[in-house]
Design a protein around this motif. Structure first.
Motif, PDB file in Angstrom:
ATOM      1  N   ILE A  44       0.815  -1.210   0.000  1.00  0.00           N
ATOM      2  CA  ILE A  44       0.000   0.000   0.000  1.00  0.00           C
ATOM      3  C   ILE A  44       0.853   1.266   0.000  1.00  0.00           C
ATOM      4  N   PRO A  45       1.900   1.365   0.804  1.00  0.00           N
ATOM      5  CA  PRO A  45       2.717   2.587   0.768  1.00  0.00           C
ATOM      6  C   PRO A  45       3.221   2.896  -0.635  1.00  0.00           C
ATOM      7  N   GLY A  46       3.123   4.157  -1.000  1.00  0.00           N
ATOM      8  CA  GLY A  46       3.507   4.588  -2.340  1.00  0.00           C
ATOM      9  C   GLY A  46       2.470   5.545  -2.902  1.00  0.00           C
ATOM     10  N   THR A  47       2.598   5.833  -4.180  1.00  0.00           N
ATOM     11  CA  THR A  47       1.720   6.795  -4.847  1.00  0.00           C
ATOM     12  C   THR A  47       0.674   6.064  -5.675  1.00  0.00           C
ATOM     13  N   TRP A  48      -0.583   6.471  -5.493  1.00  0.00           N
ATOM     14  CA  TRP A  48      -1.708   5.903  -6.234  1.00  0.00           C
ATOM     15  C   TRP A  48      -2.366   7.026  -7.033  1.00  0.00           C
ATOM     16  N   LEU A  49      -2.520   6.814  -8.336  1.00  0.00           N
ATOM     17  CA  LEU A  49      -3.063   7.822  -9.240  1.00  0.00           C
ATOM     18  C   LEU A  49      -4.518   7.513  -9.579  1.00  0.00           C
ATOM     19  N   MET A  50      -5.386   8.538  -9.515  1.00  0.00           N
ATOM     20  CA  MET A  50      -6.771   8.348  -9.921  1.00  0.00           C
ATOM     21  C   MET A  50      -6.830   8.079 -11.417  1.00  0.00           C
ATOM     22  N   THR A  51      -7.422   6.947 -11.800  1.00  0.00           N
ATOM     23  CA  THR A  51      -7.464   6.557 -13.209  1.00  0.00           C
ATOM     24  C   THR A  51      -8.877   6.388 -13.740  1.00  0.00           C
ATOM     25  N   ALA A  52      -9.890   6.473 -12.892  1.00  0.00           N
ATOM     26  CA  ALA A  52     -11.267   6.328 -13.383  1.00  0.00           C
ATOM     27  C   ALA A  52     -12.248   6.940 -12.406  1.00  0.00           C
ATOM     28  N   TRP A  53     -13.320   7.496 -12.971  1.00  0.00           N
ATOM     29  CA  TRP A  53     -14.537   7.854 -12.240  1.00  0.00           C
ATOM     30  C   TRP A  53     -15.628   6.977 -12.822  1.00  0.00           C
TER      31      TRP A  53
END
Length: 244
Positions: free
Chosen positions: A103-112
């Motif tokens: 889980i640690p790290g960067t997560w990018l929003m890719t969908a709505w």
């Protein structure tokens, strides 16, 4: 049983495109708009079903999603590469929920993911992934730290307006105003199995981890107003973040 019935129905629709006596040619795909519409709807249905994935049904729902994406690319093309991006993110459907994802790290929003497909960019094609329909929210991220703290970073904000097309009661022309912003919200987080709980000090949100994707359900997350503010359109949203 309900899920099995749904998957069988979707399978029938998908195989209807491929079980002809003669192979389908590219020219057929270009000329049959209805087939493109059906293929796009199948992809939307498969995407919604995939949000409820678990260890037991991952491979089945993932494979259905992959088949739907491939069919839509064949019938509709993929001019902006968004379908191929979704296809690449699914990998080989080898039960991604059982993979260890840090889980640690960067997560990018890719969908709505909305409840109903709409045509936000007025190009004649509706999508249930609203991010495909606008040039906004392109760099929204969550950074999870190893000490169970983190930051939600927002770089843009959109306002949605619409006019009802003359002569119709349910067709709209949308206007999107995207404003840049730089807003960081501190969070704390915890994990229990595939559930990620995020607390921003005001709201506690539970997300579902599916392989390298994290889905957050946002009630009434999409709101659009008519130009005279007499009509409001509201949909629940599922934000999907992908581990970078």
């Amino acid at each position: 049983m309900k899920k099995i019935t749904y998957l069988l129905s979707l399978f029938v629709l998908l195989t209807a495109f491929t079980c002809e006596d003669e192979p389908l040619e590219g020219e057929f795909f270009e000329e049959t708009n209805l087939s493109c519409e059906i293929a796009a709807q199948n992809t939307q249905n498969a995407a919604i079903a995939f949000l409820d994935v678990n260890d037991d049904n991952y491979t089945q729902l993932c494979t259905t999603y992959v088949n739907a994406l491939v069919a839509e690319m064949e019938f509709c093309g993929d001019p902006d590469g968004s379908l191929q991006t979704q296809l690449d993110s699914l990998g080989n459907c080898d039960n991604g929920t059982q993979q260890d994802v840090e889980i640690p790290g960067t997560w990018l929003m890719t969908a709505w993911i909305g409840e109903e497909a709409i045509d936000l960019n007025n190009d004649g094609t509706e999508s249930i992934n609203f991010l495909d329909e606008m040039d906004c929210y392109n760099n929204e991220t969550i950074v999870f730290n190893a000490d169970n703290t983190g930051v939600m970073m927002s770089t843009s904000f959109a306002t949605f307006m619409f006019d009802i097309l003359v002569g119709t009661t349910n067709e709209y022309n949308y206007t999107i105003e995207c404003e840049l912003e730089n807003e960081n919200t501190n969070i704390s987080w915890s994990q229990t199995g595939n559930t990620i709980t995020i607390d921003d000090g005001t709201t506690v949100t539970e997300g579902t981890l599916n392989g390298n994707q994290l889905s957050l359900f946002i009630p009434e997350g999409f709101v659009a107003f008519s130009s005279d503010f007499t009509v409001t359109t509201i949909q629940d949203l599922t934000f999907v973040y992908t581990k970078q």
